[in-house]
Design an enzyme around this catalytic site. Structure first.
Site, short mmCIF file in Angstrom:
data_model
loop_
_atom_site.label_atom_id
_atom_site.label_comp_id
_atom_site.label_asym_id
_atom_site.label_seq_id
_atom_site.Cartn_x
_atom_site.Cartn_y
_atom_site.Cartn_z
N ASP A 99 -28.11 -0.59 -46.80
CA ASP A 99 -28.51 -1.80 -46.09
C ASP A 99 -28.51 -1.60 -44.59
O ASP A 99 -29.13 -2.36 -43.84
CB ASP A 99 -27.59 -2.95 -46.46
CG ASP A 99 -27.83 -3.32 -47.91
OD1 ASP A 99 -27.20 -2.69 -48.78
OD2 ASP A 99 -28.68 -4.18 -48.17
N ALA A 144 -32.61 -4.42 -48.83
CA ALA A 144 -32.85 -4.44 -47.38
C ALA A 144 -34.33 -4.44 -46.99
O ALA A 144 -34.77 -5.31 -46.23
CB ALA A 144 -32.09 -3.28 -46.74
#
Ligand code: MRU
Length: 357
Positions: free
Chosen positions: A240, A53
């Site tokens: 994420d 991420a």
């Protein structure tokens, strides 16, 4: 962090070109790739040459810089920004970084726009490195506490790659591990292989080896029995997208590890920079869960006896497969969130205390 003894960050800018480590070739080849256009950046994110991420956020920020380098046309920059956000839907850092870039360049004249964008992309990356370091300093306390009680090797289980390769540097889940290792606390990491893309085996184990951190790769289903046997002191994973109520979206399989940890009283921590918090989405069903090509399941990459990278089919020709890339672990299974501002319970109150003044 180091590869072959040399310090790297995962992304950097040199003479109008963005440079990345092509993660699809690791651990068998270390290849630095150049991104010259916004399409190069979009493809690098889509094909997972860069992944994780925070790193896809950083790459998207530089993607906006590349778009401006190509054409200083507002429509082109706006469309490129939208395409960057769509490149991978689950990790919120992507949208966070692009929105921050677009806000920064809004109203800036064409003489200055490139410099302004470049400085912002650098700031986003520098800030991620700083936050990940702070996550490490904060998370170290938990590992130290376990070590002070146990006076023996601390066994940590992690899933996917939330290591320095997934960020700009240090990693999220691995940052407390690297800090503990540097302080001389004996740690051993159980690395979930993390099918189908094997980010655990190919990336986490690789980067831990390069830093000299003892680790063992396990099949994704092994964590449960290890916890039952008392061979896991703590789980630390990345995320994420974490909702403001503490629900954690992360690589597929994280939820099952959290359930096993809960059943065995093993602390289950999630490490994240604030750029991964989604303050807007309230309903977990509104998180877009990326469904990737089923070929990622049915085929596997490796090196043959001549050290050539080969892709082979491992499923029956006629079988169908389904490849959901992420799942959501409800906050009730999360012992705590390790952030750059400190450690908090996974709840609206906990996150608010840390982040909302
Ligand atoms: O599909 P990937 O490899 O991008 O997934 C990465 C993860 O799930 C990581 O755990 C997450 O992004 C946190 S990275 C610090």
């Amino acid at each position: 962090m180091r590869i072959d003894g040399k310090e790297y960050r995962t992304i950097w800018y040199e003479k109008n070109v963005v440079k990345i480590i092509n993660q699809t070739k690791l651990p068998h080849r270390f290849i630095i790739k150049e991104l010259r256009t916004v399409n190069d950046a979009i493809n690098a994110i889509k094909t997972m040459e860069v992944r994780g991420a925070p790193l896809i956020g950083g790459t998207a920020a530089y993607g906006v810089v590349l778009a401006i380098t190509e054409k200083k046309e507002p429509d082109f920059i706006k469309e490129s920004a939208e395409e960057l956000i769509q490149a991978r839907p689950t990790a919120i850092n992507l949208k966070w970084a692009v929105d921050r870039m677009m806000k920064k360049i809004s109203g800036i004249n064409s003489d200055q726009i490139l410099d302004v964008a470049l400085n912002e992309a650098k700031d986003i990356c520098d800030e991620d490195e700083k936050f990940c370091k702070e996550i490490g300093i904060n998370g170290l306390k938990i590992i130290e506490e376990i070590y002070n009680k146990k006076k023996d090797i601390v066994n940590i289980l992690t899933h996917c790659n939330a290591g320095w390769l997934a960020t700009i540097n240090w990693g999220t889940a691995t940052s407390p591990i690297y800090h503990a290792h540097k302080k001389g606390i004996p740690v051993h990491i159980w690395v979930d292989e993390t099918r189908p893309r094997n980010q655990g085996a190919n990336l986490t184990s690789y980067e831990l080896n390069e830093e000299g951190v003892p680790n063992t790769i396990i099949a994704d289903n092994t964590g449960g029995i290890l916890m039952q046997r008392g061979e896991v002191d703590i789980c630390i994973v990345g995320t994420d997208r974490t909702l403001s109520n503490g629900d954690v979206c992360n690589k597929i399989g994280t939820y099952l590890k959290a359930l096993a940890a809960y059943d065995n009283n093993v602390p289950f921590y999630v490490a994240l920079p604030s750029s991964t918090i989604d303050w807007d989405t309230k309903d977990v069903n509104d998180i877009p869960i990326e469904e990737r090509n089923s070929e990622e399941l049915s085929h596997i990459d490796g090196v043959d006896e001549n050290n050539q990278i080969k892709k082979v089919l491992i499923y029956p020709h006629k079988s169908k497969s389904m490849n959901l890339a992420f799942d959501v672990t409800p906050a009730k299974y999360v012992t705590g969130l390790i952030t750059e501002r400190g450690i908090t319970e996974a709840s609206t109150e906990g996150l608010k205390k840390l982040f909302i003044k």
